[in-house]
Write an enzyme that holds these catalytic residues in place. Sequence first.
Site, PDB file in Angstrom:
ATOM      1  N   HIS A 155     -18.317  39.027 -30.130  1.00  0.00           N
ATOM      2  CA  HIS A 155     -17.833  37.803 -29.486  1.00  0.00           C
ATOM      3  C   HIS A 155     -16.723  37.130 -30.275  1.00  0.00           C
ATOM      4  O   HIS A 155     -16.430  35.953 -30.060  1.00  0.00           O
ATOM      5  CB  HIS A 155     -18.999  36.833 -29.277  1.00  0.00           C
ATOM      6  N   CYS A 163      -3.155  31.845 -30.281  1.00  0.00           N
ATOM      7  CA  CYS A 163      -2.382  31.102 -29.287  1.00  0.00           C
ATOM      8  C   CYS A 163      -2.536  31.791 -27.935  1.00  0.00           C
ATOM      9  O   CYS A 163      -2.318  33.006 -27.815  1.00  0.00           O
ATOM     10  CB  CYS A 163      -0.908  31.057 -29.688  1.00  0.00           C
TER      11      CYS A 163
END
Length: 306
Positions: A155, A163
């Site tokens: 995860h 970004c």
Amino acid sequence: MGMHSFVKNIPRKLNNIYRTYSSQFVPKHQIVSDNDIKLLRNFIDNSQKILVLTGAGISTESGIPDYRSAEVGLYEKRNYKPIEHMQFCSSFKVRQRYWARNYIGWFNFSQCQPNATHFAIKNLEVNNKKVSTVVTQNVDNLHKKAGSKNVIELHGTAYRVICLSCKATYDRHYIQEKLKETNPNFEEITDMVRPDGDVEISVERLAEFTPPTCDVCKGILKPDIVFFGDNVPRSRVELVKKQLTDSDSLLILGSSVTVFSGYRIVLQALEEKKNIAIVNIGPTRADEHVSLKISARCGEILPLIC
């Protein structure tokens, strides 16, 4: 020291060295039995290449709560729901709230250290050559802090920021310094640590916070974590599948495998007829499919074997 150097009937008092942990987040559990120790030791001895799947349950002893444990999990105690991917991407206020709380929680979260379970897994990989891959559902970086080498962060990790526009990446510690500069008067004190570093802050204070933007394009910055509602990158899924195929056993530690990204690893292991063992306090989604399920604190049983 080899696996067979395990000393039978080890005095229980010696296990006290592994009890320096935050019991606040560890659910109620029974003391591990000698038979459980024997069964897990045999499982490890009879395996050549183990893929270890870990969940939030192994980090509770480092002072990081999990989500689902009875009475102590965040869902149980505070009706807490983690942030969702689309909320974060579409709402400035959601991002403002997330980053403000993450900013305050980062110090405690980043100071958390590996516990006996993390070091036992590292020993099984590095010293005993039993573990081939560690797949973790956690984003706390504790496996790497403990010295594990082949770690797949299913995860993602809270220690990296990305970004959403130009895909530039940043170290989370660098972002913390940026946040200090842009929010010089934003100070809150909290003892709470969550699995993703989030904490509680008053609504009034949240409105004052300026979230970070990308140095390159001024785009939205997001922790490189798979939020709820988002998907694990396909390349990562395929890498896990390959590593599991190349292994002969699956050892699940501290995970209820409720989330499908973890449960599908179980399904693959069943399809490929791997040996599967689970060590977890409380029930898991995979209990009925495996022959060895031990309800125990990982930090108690693992050090007795490795």
